[in-house]
Design a protein around this motif. Structure first.
Motif, mmCIF file in Angstrom:
data_model
loop_
_atom_site.group_PDB
_atom_site.id
_atom_site.type_symbol
_atom_site.label_atom_id
_atom_site.label_comp_id
_atom_site.label_asym_id
_atom_site.label_seq_id
_atom_site.Cartn_x
_atom_site.Cartn_y
_atom_site.Cartn_z
ATOM 1 N N ARG A 1 -13.072 134.234 -65.291
ATOM 2 C CA ARG A 1 -13.413 135.224 -66.298
ATOM 3 C C ARG A 1 -12.177 136.206 -66.373
ATOM 4 O O ARG A 1 -11.496 136.492 -65.209
ATOM 5 N N PRO A 2 -11.967 137.157 -67.414
ATOM 6 C CA PRO A 2 -11.076 138.086 -67.598
ATOM 7 C C PRO A 2 -11.537 139.094 -66.651
ATOM 8 O O PRO A 2 -12.693 139.457 -66.282
ATOM 9 N N THR B 1 -6.733 141.509 -73.267
ATOM 10 C CA THR B 1 -8.013 141.110 -73.915
ATOM 11 C C THR B 1 -7.919 142.015 -75.164
ATOM 12 O O THR B 1 -8.732 142.089 -76.069
ATOM 13 N N GLU B 2 -7.238 143.077 -75.029
ATOM 14 C CA GLU B 2 -7.160 144.410 -75.965
ATOM 15 C C GLU B 2 -5.729 144.573 -76.272
ATOM 16 O O GLU B 2 -5.141 145.518 -75.888
ATOM 17 N N GLN C 1 -9.586 147.609 -70.896
ATOM 18 C CA GLN C 1 -8.632 146.515 -70.884
ATOM 19 C C GLN C 1 -8.843 145.602 -69.807
ATOM 20 O O GLN C 1 -9.000 146.134 -68.372
ATOM 21 N N LYS C 2 -8.708 144.362 -69.934
ATOM 22 C CA LYS C 2 -8.841 143.114 -68.887
ATOM 23 C C LYS C 2 -7.710 142.103 -69.354
ATOM 24 O O LYS C 2 -7.199 142.190 -70.403
ATOM 25 N N TYR C 3 -7.704 141.254 -68.307
ATOM 26 C CA TYR C 3 -6.525 140.332 -68.545
ATOM 27 C C TYR C 3 -7.120 139.031 -68.382
ATOM 28 O O TYR C 3 -7.906 138.721 -67.630
ATOM 29 N N ARG C 4 -6.694 138.007 -69.228
ATOM 30 C CA ARG C 4 -7.282 136.506 -69.112
ATOM 31 C C ARG C 4 -6.214 135.548 -69.148
ATOM 32 O O ARG C 4 -4.951 135.883 -69.427
#
Length: 101
Positions: free
Chosen positions: A29-30, A65-66, A75-78
């Motif tokens: 998941r992110p 993600t943003e 903000q997250k990373y995927r």
């Protein structure tokens, strides 16, 4: 240690162990920077940013993600499609004895 991975016949990419660990971390998941650092057992944010996150993003394996709000608290990373393809290739190579660590 660097691992050479062929994602296509024309593409030869050098991947550090740190980037590989981040991709594995993002597989499910992110995650935010804080979550990923915790899951990787890291405490030093600059080390995470410069040795893990930036190289993964510059290779096109991870993304925000943003993207329009890089400093967003949400903000997250995927993984990107390329990052998912790398992990699939890595798993296939391990299963066939072709992946060297």
């Amino acid at each position: 240690m660097r691992v050479t991975v062929f994602l296509s016949e024309k593409l030869d990419i050098q991947i550090t162990e740190q980037v590989k660990h981040l991709l594995i971390c993002l597989r499910e998941r992110p995650q935010s920077v804080k979550e990923a650092m915790k899951n990787l057992g890291l405490n030093h944010r600059p080390t995470f940013i410069y040795d893990y996150l930036k190289p993964a993003m510059s290779l096109g394996f991870a993304e925000m993600t943003e993207p329009d709000s890089p400093n967003s608290p949400k903000q997250k990373y995927r993984l990107t499609g390329k990052g998912k393809a790398f992990l699939s290739l890595k798993n296939e190579d391990i299963n066939h004895g072709r992946f060297e660590q």
